[in-house]
Design a protein around this motif. Structure first.
Motif, PDB file in Angstrom:
ATOM      1  N   SER A   4       1.883  -7.015   6.136  1.00  0.00           N
ATOM      2  CA  SER A   4       3.725  -7.447   5.583  1.00  0.00           C
ATOM      3  C   SER A   4       4.379  -7.813   4.002  1.00  0.00           C
ATOM      4  O   SER A   4       4.222  -8.470   3.185  1.00  0.00           O
ATOM      5  N   VAL A   5       4.671  -5.954   4.009  1.00  0.00           N
ATOM      6  CA  VAL A   5       5.396  -6.071   2.663  1.00  0.00           C
ATOM      7  C   VAL A   5       6.764  -5.758   2.412  1.00  0.00           C
ATOM      8  O   VAL A   5       7.387  -5.321   3.541  1.00  0.00           O
ATOM      9  N   LEU A   6       7.578  -6.571   1.898  1.00  0.00           N
ATOM     10  CA  LEU A   6       9.231  -6.398   1.846  1.00  0.00           C
ATOM     11  C   LEU A   6       8.972  -5.341   0.904  1.00  0.00           C
ATOM     12  O   LEU A   6       9.138  -5.616  -0.418  1.00  0.00           O
ATOM     13  N   VAL A   7      10.078  -4.503   1.169  1.00  0.00           N
ATOM     14  CA  VAL A   7      11.309  -3.985  -0.240  1.00  0.00           C
ATOM     15  C   VAL A   7      12.791  -4.157  -0.179  1.00  0.00           C
ATOM     16  O   VAL A   7      13.192  -3.196   0.631  1.00  0.00           O
ATOM     17  N   ALA A  31      -0.563  -2.532   6.433  1.00  0.00           N
ATOM     18  CA  ALA A  31       0.592  -3.328   6.288  1.00  0.00           C
ATOM     19  C   ALA A  31       1.697  -2.740   7.017  1.00  0.00           C
ATOM     20  O   ALA A  31       2.428  -1.275   6.720  1.00  0.00           O
ATOM     21  N   GLU A  32       2.513  -3.740   7.796  1.00  0.00           N
ATOM     22  CA  GLU A  32       4.229  -3.222   8.283  1.00  0.00           C
ATOM     23  C   GLU A  32       5.207  -3.716   7.427  1.00  0.00           C
ATOM     24  O   GLU A  32       4.879  -3.822   5.945  1.00  0.00           O
ATOM     25  N   LEU A  33       6.175  -2.782   7.321  1.00  0.00           N
ATOM     26  CA  LEU A  33       6.728  -2.398   6.334  1.00  0.00           C
ATOM     27  C   LEU A  33       8.617  -3.381   6.130  1.00  0.00           C
ATOM     28  O   LEU A  33       8.361  -2.898   7.540  1.00  0.00           O
ATOM     29  N   HIS A  34       8.438  -4.410   6.117  1.00  0.00           N
ATOM     30  CA  HIS A  34      10.117  -4.591   5.565  1.00  0.00           C
ATOM     31  C   HIS A  34      11.296  -4.193   4.977  1.00  0.00           C
ATOM     32  O   HIS A  34      10.993  -3.954   3.000  1.00  0.00           O
TER      33      HIS A  34
END
Length: 143
Positions: A4-7, A31-34
């Protein structure tokens, strides 16, 4: 390693460069991107004249934030990366830190810019605060 990656984004070219790096990492790790854009609540008073309703200013800022997150979502979709977008109103570093905790973020990827000059000396930058306070690793990206 990362699921899970947050941008965080403010719609700038620097944020877009960080988002591209985040998408690359999400692609490599599956990974999922947030993607998060925070409307700085302190800006609302500065932008609102007595004859302009706060709601109109909020709507304008929200529209800009929606465009910023959707631009990155489009890039993520082109690389077949699952992407979730969010717009919040608040203090940017606090909202980012809350999102890290709420979403179980493994990695934050964000630009190295923000306030400068006297304002930076007094308040510090959003990126610096996130780096200092986040429980997850933070990758900073220059444009």
């Amino acid at each position: 390693m990362y699921s899970s990656v947050l941008v965080p984004t403010d719609g700038s070219a620097r944020s877009l460069a960080a988002a591209r790096r985040g998408i690359d990492i999400a692609t490599a790790y599956g990974a999922e991107l947030h993607v998060l854009s925070v409307i700085d609540s302190s800006d609302l008073g500065l932008w609102t004249a007595a004859d302009i309703p706060v709601e109109r200013v909020q709507a304008s800022l929200r529209d800009a934030a929606e465009v910023a997150v959707e631009e990155i979502a489009t890039l993520a979709a082109a690389d077949d990366v699952t992407c979730h977008t969010t717009v919040r109103i608040g203090v940017p570093h606090r909202e980012i830190l809350d999102a890290i905790d709420e979403l179980g973020i493994d990695l934050v990827v964000m630009a190295t810019h923000g306030r400068s000059g006297l304002e930076h000396a007094i308040l510090g930058s959003t990126t610096e605060r996130v780096v200092r306070l986040a429980d997850a690793p933070v990758m900073t990206v220059r444009e």
